[in-house]
Design an enzyme around this catalytic site. Structure first.
Site, PDB file in Angstrom:
ATOM      1  N   ASN A   9     -19.290   8.659  78.143  1.00 37.07           N
ATOM      2  CA  ASN A   9     -19.609   7.267  77.819  1.00 37.07           C
ATOM      3  C   ASN A   9     -18.831   6.387  78.792  1.00 37.07           C
ATOM      4  OD1 ASN A   9     -19.950   4.731  76.756  1.00 37.07           O
ATOM      5  ND2 ASN A   9     -18.851   5.129  74.833  1.00 37.07           N
ATOM      6  N   LYS A  11     -18.908   3.276  79.105  1.00 38.94           N
ATOM      7  CA  LYS A  11     -18.627   1.933  78.559  1.00 38.94           C
ATOM      8  C   LYS A  11     -18.984   0.864  79.610  1.00 38.94           C
ATOM      9  CE  LYS A  11     -15.424   4.028  75.392  1.00 38.94           C
ATOM     10  NZ  LYS A  11     -14.216   3.947  74.583  1.00 38.94           N
ATOM     11  N   HIS A  95     -21.160   3.102  67.600  1.00 36.99           N
ATOM     12  CA  HIS A  95     -19.843   3.274  68.228  1.00 36.99           C
ATOM     13  C   HIS A  95     -18.877   2.251  67.621  1.00 36.99           C
ATOM     14  CE1 HIS A  95     -16.642   3.423  71.178  1.00 36.99           C
ATOM     15  NE2 HIS A  95     -17.156   4.565  71.618  1.00 36.99           N
ATOM     16  N   GLU A  97     -16.691   0.454  68.858  1.00 33.91           N
ATOM     17  CA  GLU A  97     -16.581  -0.807  69.604  1.00 33.91           C
ATOM     18  C   GLU A  97     -17.731  -1.745  69.248  1.00 33.91           C
ATOM     19  OE1 GLU A  97     -16.094   0.958  73.502  1.00 33.91           O
ATOM     20  OE2 GLU A  97     -14.169   1.742  72.816  1.00 33.91           O
ATOM     21  N   GLU A 167     -15.402  10.040  66.067  1.00 32.33           N
ATOM     22  CA  GLU A 167     -14.444   9.393  66.958  1.00 32.33           C
ATOM     23  C   GLU A 167     -13.443   8.583  66.136  1.00 32.33           C
ATOM     24  OE1 GLU A 167     -16.140   8.785  71.176  1.00 32.33           O
ATOM     25  OE2 GLU A 167     -16.853   7.138  69.952  1.00 32.33           O
ATOM     26  N   GLY A 173      -9.181   5.681  73.572  1.00 31.38           N
ATOM     27  CA  GLY A 173      -8.513   4.950  74.650  1.00 31.38           C
ATOM     28  C   GLY A 173      -7.011   4.821  74.479  1.00 31.38           C
ATOM     29  N   SER A 212      -9.860  10.194  73.408  1.00 35.16           N
ATOM     30  CA  SER A 212      -8.865  10.719  74.346  1.00 35.16           C
ATOM     31  C   SER A 212      -9.056  12.203  74.685  1.00 35.16           C
ATOM     32  CB  SER A 212      -7.455  10.457  73.827  1.00 35.16           C
ATOM     33  OG  SER A 212      -7.231   9.061  73.712  1.00 35.16           O
TER      34      SER A 212
HETATM   35  P1  13P Z   1     -11.747   7.682  75.368  1.00 37.56           P
HETATM   36  O1  13P Z   1     -12.157   9.095  75.781  1.00 37.56           O
HETATM   37  O2  13P Z   1     -11.466   6.803  76.516  1.00 37.56           O
HETATM   38  O3  13P Z   1     -10.658   7.727  74.349  1.00 37.56           O
HETATM   39  O4  13P Z   1     -13.029   7.028  74.649  1.00 37.56           O
HETATM   40  C1  13P Z   1     -13.674   7.720  73.651  1.00 37.56           C
HETATM   41  C2  13P Z   1     -14.938   7.023  73.315  1.00 37.56           C
HETATM   42  O5  13P Z   1     -14.935   5.954  72.748  1.00 37.56           O
HETATM   43  C3  13P Z   1     -16.195   7.659  73.746  1.00 37.56           C
HETATM   44  O6  13P Z   1     -17.296   7.051  73.160  1.00 37.56           O
END
Ligand code: 13P
Length: 252
Positions: A9, A11, A95, A97, A167, A173, A212
């Site tokens: 992803n 982002k 997600h 976010e 997740e 992150g 992560s």
């Molecule tokens: P990270 O791997 O940067 O922690 O992000 C995970 C994520 O949100 C994937 O959709």
């Protein structure tokens, strides 16, 4: 036997140059990824370039978001049914976010999930608890409510062609990965919950872990009984890291 799946992803990162360089490296490096299914989700803007770059490759393309309406006056939005034209196979939905920053609730997530399937795409339903919720020992309740909201709307058979991504928000992150045991426990919980409706669907359902994931922890996570791969954020922007992560899903 569930085939392992690793999705990157990206982002809100990327450029046409990144698409060419990163996907160019992945095409070469993942030529021998074995029996792992690999996907990448660039921004909507970069789907067309990514689709062209991926011609002749096994790597699949995913979108990060889509609107549940088929068309209309929704300035700035992209409909699920516009995506297949760009060779898109999956789309993320729910997600954290999107839930936190764009205030998407369970009802919208379920509507988007249904519209993605209607458009012939595979939804990747993301669920996860916050650190507060984990500390208050409500992880189980939060995760099952998020899964149930979609199950209720679309029915268990819809999960024949869907993926769930667990997740934990506190692991996204932050560099703070869930331990393999913590992740496994939630994956098992989700699978059992789906199994209560249909054992066959639950057995074949791919549940991937995100938060992560790195080259250093991927193999152990993917080695857990109910972890069928990963949804990778930051580390998917490095070809070197992502290739190791994908390869570590092979034969796990
Ligand atoms: P990270 O791997 O940067 O922690 O992000 C995970 C994520 O949100 C994937 O959709």
């Amino acid at each position: 036997m569930r085939r392992k799946l690793v999705i990157g992803n990206w982002k809100m990162h990327g450029s046409n140059l990144l698409v060419q360089e990163l996907l160019g490296s992945l095409k070469v490096g993942l030529d021998e990824a074995g029996n792992v299914e690999v996907g990448v989700c660039p921004t909507t803007l970069h789907l067309a370039a990514a689709s062209e770059t991926l011609i002749g490759s096994q790597i699949k393309l995913g979108a990060q978001n889509a609107n549940a309406h088929t068309s209309g006056a929704f300035t700035g939005e992209v409909a699920a049914e516009m995506l297949p034209e760009y060779g898109v196979s999956y789309c993320l939905v729910g997600h954290s976010e999107r839930r936190e920053l764009f205030l998407e609730d369970d009802t919208q997530v379920a509507e988007k999930f249904a519209s993605l399937q209607k458009a012939g795409l595979t939804p990747v339903l993301c669920v996860g608890e916050s650190l507060d919720q984990r500390e208050q020992e409500s992880t189980e309740q939060v995760i099952l409510a998020q899964v149930e909201a979609v199950l209720d709307k679309v029915g268990v058979q819809a999960f024949v062609n869907a993926v769930i991504a667990y997740e934990p928000i506190w692991a996204i992150g932050t560099g703070m990965t869930a331990t393999p045991a913590q992740a496994q426990a939630v994956h098992e919980l989700i699978r059992q919950h789906v199994a209560a409706r249909d054992v066959g669907v639950a057995k074949n359902l791919r549940i991937i872990y995100g938060g992560s994931v790195k080259s250093s922890n991927a193999a152990e996570l993917f080695g857990q009984a109910d972890i069928d791969g990963g949804l990778v954020g930051g580390a998917s922007l490095s070809a070197e890291e992502f290739i190791v992560i994908c390869k570590s899903a092979d034969s796990k």
